[in-house]
Design a protein around this motif. Structure first.
Motif, mmCIF file in Angstrom:
data_model
loop_
_atom_site.group_PDB
_atom_site.id
_atom_site.type_symbol
_atom_site.label_atom_id
_atom_site.label_comp_id
_atom_site.label_asym_id
_atom_site.label_seq_id
_atom_site.Cartn_x
_atom_site.Cartn_y
_atom_site.Cartn_z
ATOM 1 N N ASP A 30 -28.517 -19.355 -27.987
ATOM 2 C CA ASP A 30 -28.048 -18.643 -27.781
ATOM 3 C C ASP A 30 -26.967 -17.905 -26.394
ATOM 4 O O ASP A 30 -26.098 -17.570 -25.634
ATOM 5 N N VAL A 47 -25.526 -12.281 -25.474
ATOM 6 C CA VAL A 47 -26.370 -12.186 -25.448
ATOM 7 C C VAL A 47 -26.933 -10.875 -25.654
ATOM 8 O O VAL A 47 -27.699 -10.054 -26.536
ATOM 9 N N THR A 49 -34.106 -12.736 -28.127
ATOM 10 C CA THR A 49 -33.890 -13.918 -26.983
ATOM 11 C C THR A 49 -34.347 -14.496 -26.255
ATOM 12 O O THR A 49 -34.658 -15.388 -25.957
#
Length: 387
Positions: A104, A111, A175
């Motif tokens: 990530d 992102v 995330t």
């Protein structure tokens, strides 16, 4: 390597040739070992995840998987490859977070797009461990706590989802999981809860990204190899060029082989070849990792299996009938009270011995789910693919 040898080794690594025995270990520890060996278990549908895991451990039932999650904590439910929800062995979570969080980070400014900028994602990742430090929170409670901590923008209902709008922070939920800021807690009634990995697993510290990603690649090759960097990238949801780089970094830890009918691929150096033929009839539930993670699809879902058991080329949306390591049909179950009824649609003619084994697997499926009666019939499965 022949395709049969590849299938035999994968069946063994996934404990689909024979379930793992518990021996003197607690069953929840053996469950964690099995989940580690398959690089996690899909857990979007928890009932299917419980069956998927329990069927791989001799005598295990759904309650044992729940005990591994919420009592003994040898498992954790978190965001895994491709951002999807997985059960993972708790001892493997530092490597998962290190690898996925590192990927990530490599994505940089992309992102949070289109709903969040990188600073907002960073603010959420910093805030979550604090607001989840002392108790599990439902999505509604966590939304309010984040809005109070980072600002009202976190709670703005802007994310499109099933004819509704979720709060802005939910776009970053996978995330945040990849960065170790949150994972799932036990359901509160029908509501999902979130918690902090550091609270759930005292001493939790993510691994550094590059070594964690190399470790994950080796774990993948152990369970799914031989495989190509492109297949690893597809399974992980990572850039192909980064995965090609990872395979180069593995150096002498891996070796190139040629799979008949598929071409060149990589396996762990010195990994023994299975010379016995793949055997057995198995019923794999929705999103079982064997069907989702094994490649190439053209060999695993050969012939009519691709048309019947894949949904627009995607595996997992149908429960699979596996015969001798090959996808050989689909099935569906109806569990009502203590009675289980299973409809199986074979794409091949089953021998008498295979029919007997199918009946045994249905009884095992019933036992895992606490059913006292079970019956199986063969015929057309009319239920469509899971969303």
């Amino acid at each position: 390597m022949t395709w049969a040898a590849v299938s035999a080794r994968r069946l063994a690594r996934h404990r689909l040739d024979a379930p793992a025995t518990v021996g003197g270990d607690p069953v929840t520890r053996r469950i964690a070992d099995v989940v580690a060996g398959t690089c996690g278990a899909h857990a979007q549908v928890m009932s299917a995840a419980e069956v998927s895991v329990a069927m791989r451990v001799a005598g295990a039932v759904r309650g044992d998987v729940r005990n591994a999650l919420w009592r003994d904590r040898t498992l954790v439910r978190a965001h895994g490859p491709r951002g999807t929800v997985h059960l993972m062995a708790s001892r493997e979570l530092p490597a998962w977070v290190g690898a996925l969080g590192g990927l990530d980070a490599d994505r940089g400014v992309a992102v949070g797009e289109p709903y969040l900028d990188p600073d907002q994602v960073a603010a959420l990742a910093e805030a979550c461990p604090g607001v989840l430090a002392y108790r599990d929170l439902t999505a509604t409670e966590l939304t309010q706590a984040l809005a109070d901590t980072v600002g009202g923008w976190a709670a703005e209902p802007v994310v499109d989802a099933f004819r509704d709008h979720l709060p802005r922070w939910r776009w970053a939920q996978p995330t945040l999981g990849h960065r170790g800021a949150l994972c799932f807690g036990p359901n509160r009634g029908r509501e999902v809860t979130f918690t902090s990995p550091a609270r759930l697993l005292p001493g939790f510290v993510p691994m550094d990204g590059p070594p964690a990603l190399r470790r994950l690649a080796l774990r993948y090759l152990h369970g799914y190899g031989p495989a190509t960097p492109a297949e690893f990238a597809r399974w992980l949801g990572a850039p192909r060029d980064r995965c090609e780089e990872v395979f180069r970094e593995l150096g002498d830890s891996v070796e190139r082989v040629t799979v008949a009918g598929a071409g060149p691929a990589f396996q762990i150096a010195g990994d023994p070849t299975h010379h016995e033929l793949p055997r057995g009839v198995r019923l794999l539930p929705y999103f079982d990792v064997f069907g989702v993670g094994c490649h190439p699809r053209s060999l695993l879902f050969a012939g009519g299996a691709a048309r019947r058991a894949l949904a627009r080329g995607q595996a997992g949306n149908y429960p699979l009938l596996l015969v001798d390591g090959q996808v050989a049909g689909v099935w569906h179950q109806a569990l009502r009270g203590r009675r289980l009824r299973v409809t199986v649609e074979p794409l091949v003619r089953l021998s008498e011995a295979e029919s007997d084994e199918l009946a045994f697997q249905v009884q095992r499926l019933a036992g895992i789910q606490g059913a006292e009666e079970a019956e199986v019939e063969t015929g057309r499965v009319t239920v469509g693919p899971h969303a």
